[in-house]
Write an enzyme that holds these catalytic residues in place. Sequence first.
Site, short mmCIF file in Angstrom:
data_model
loop_
_atom_site.label_atom_id
_atom_site.label_comp_id
_atom_site.label_asym_id
_atom_site.label_seq_id
_atom_site.Cartn_x
_atom_site.Cartn_y
_atom_site.Cartn_z
N LYS A 1 -2.79 -6.58 -3.69
CA LYS A 1 -2.59 -7.79 -2.89
C LYS A 1 -2.75 -9.05 -3.74
O LYS A 1 -3.54 -9.08 -4.68
CB LYS A 1 -3.51 -7.81 -1.69
CG LYS A 1 -5.00 -7.90 -1.97
CD LYS A 1 -5.78 -7.93 -0.65
CE LYS A 1 -7.27 -8.08 -0.88
NZ LYS A 1 -8.02 -8.15 0.40
N ARG B 1 0.83 -1.19 0.00
CA ARG B 1 0.00 0.00 0.00
C ARG B 1 0.88 1.25 0.00
O ARG B 1 2.00 1.23 0.49
CB ARG B 1 -0.92 0.03 1.22
CG ARG B 1 -1.97 -1.06 1.22
CD ARG B 1 -2.88 -0.96 2.44
NE ARG B 1 -3.84 -2.05 2.47
CZ ARG B 1 -4.70 -2.27 3.47
NH1 ARG B 1 -4.69 -1.46 4.52
NH2 ARG B 1 -5.55 -3.26 3.43
N ASP C 1 -13.32 -2.44 -0.73
CA ASP C 1 -13.26 -3.73 -1.41
C ASP C 1 -14.18 -4.76 -0.78
O ASP C 1 -14.14 -5.95 -1.13
CB ASP C 1 -11.82 -4.27 -1.44
CG ASP C 1 -11.30 -4.67 -0.08
OD1 ASP C 1 -11.59 -3.96 0.90
OD2 ASP C 1 -10.59 -5.69 0.02
N SER D 1 -8.16 -1.28 0.56
CA SER D 1 -9.20 -1.57 1.54
C SER D 1 -9.92 -0.28 1.98
O SER D 1 -10.43 0.45 1.15
CB SER D 1 -8.60 -2.31 2.73
OG SER D 1 -9.59 -2.79 3.61
N ASP E 1 -14.39 -6.26 2.06
CA ASP E 1 -13.94 -7.37 2.89
C ASP E 1 -14.21 -7.11 4.38
O ASP E 1 -13.95 -7.98 5.21
CB ASP E 1 -12.47 -7.72 2.64
CG ASP E 1 -11.48 -6.67 3.15
OD1 ASP E 1 -11.91 -5.54 3.45
OD2 ASP E 1 -10.28 -6.98 3.22
#
Length: 548
Positions: free
Chosen positions: A161, A48, A308, A151, A310
Amino acid sequence: MTVHDRAGTPARDEDLVDVPALLAAYADTHPDPKIDVQRVAFGTSGHRGSALDGTFNDDHIAATSQAIVEYRAAQGTDGPLFLGRDSHALSEPAWRTAAEVFTANGVTLMIDARDGLTPTPAVSHAILAANAGRAGGPGNGLADGVVVTPSHNPPRDGGFKYNPPDGGPAGTEATTWIANRANELLEAGLSGVQRTARIDAQRYDYLDAYVADLANVLDMDAIRDAGVVIGADPLGGASVDYWGAIAERYGLDLTVVNPAVDPAFGFMTLDWDGKIRMDCSSPYAMASLVSRMEQDAPFRIATGNDADADRHGIVTADGGLMNPNHYLSVAIGYLYRNRPDWPAAAAVGKTAVSSSMIDRVAADLGRTLLEVPVGFKWFVPGLRSGEIAFGGEESAGASFLRRDGSPWSTDKDGLLLALLAAEITAVTGKTPSEHYGELTARFGTPAYARTDVACTREQKSALGKLDAGDVTATELAGDPITAKLTRAPGNDAPIGGLKVVTDTGWFAARPSGTEDVYKVYAESFRGPEHLARIQAEARDVVAGALGS
């Protein structure tokens, strides 16, 4: 933690990133690999950075993509690579960079059939579906994937990732190899990177494959038949089209609260530090949705996801935004009692810094508790094998098995956990907040907090290498210490710090990866005053262990 005076208020023009400047920096800025912060570095969720800082630029992604090509070849991974992205401004150009490198290297690339955004769990789901029934090794066509996402991080950031054939976040061995090779390529001026301006890819309908399969992991009929009224806020992220498709396919009373997609995320409220951050577990970032619920919105359950998808945020009409630890405890208690086809010996997975309420729930269920270090990657083997049926972490990330006990995803799934809140409400007639109230009536009400303590880089390094024998303290906040841990009891992996436990509380200290501080997670079942005492004494225990 000092809260910004505008936290929870709508973003202003001056808060927004200059998207054209950000995109220009991605293309035009070339990182210097001699500067540590400008090298490729994988954390718990990939590499990142920001193009504006020279830490997430075209060079980084080209080198990292070439390194992934070489890594997967070395591992015998010769099947398709599923490539997805979220709605951050840097995600689209980074997606294109990666696709050009993968195409030039002859990788069979699977991209979204709708040219849309792709949640992390949809990529994990696709990898597992493609690899079902396949053995490892060259020639067996195993698939893997890449998700371009930082994220929940601010709009100026980018992230990249890798998910290997097990479908989950790559482990340290893989990410270390990939980062080292990527930095070699950066040092060589990208000599060795193959790239073409042409993208050659196959189309894959991530949305349909994921949405159509949800009935095999959740009781969608119960949600529909109970008429649970749901509000889903994608927070401008990759779940935006998924929520509408879920509502239509399963006939749910579900409203997409905010369908807007804006790379500057100008519709957000500011997080605790005054930054725009799509953290669906933060009451500041979720202030708009929480306010709407408080103003007699029709929803019984409202949910949020990060960019994203998650992570999950759960808002109930009776309890507001739930603390992630509280919701995980409720989810575990419900699922293990309402999934009769799950393996009878399947354990409960939690990270070392998650609430001990989970320990009490697992003990009440008669289930083994598998406590692992921070990072969802530690749950991947157990979710694949059925050794664990649920894995969750305090930062609002979790996943669990299908209703028949087989794997669903091996990465965090915010859509899944959001819909589970509606299932719990439909099946039991009570919201997750009401269920948590019942847990506290039985087991006590824990006070939990995370704070930062300033330290030197040398102290950070030493903290990460501590041995349990370095701790000489015998008591913590008036209670005898029952455990001193530098390795996780569930898998004996290093926790990268220290955890000290008593019968009524605990603390864990871990060095920050980006700042000269260490993070102290602490919890007490004796109330806020006792928690404050644990936090204060934690500093002394850590100082004593470090010899300072």
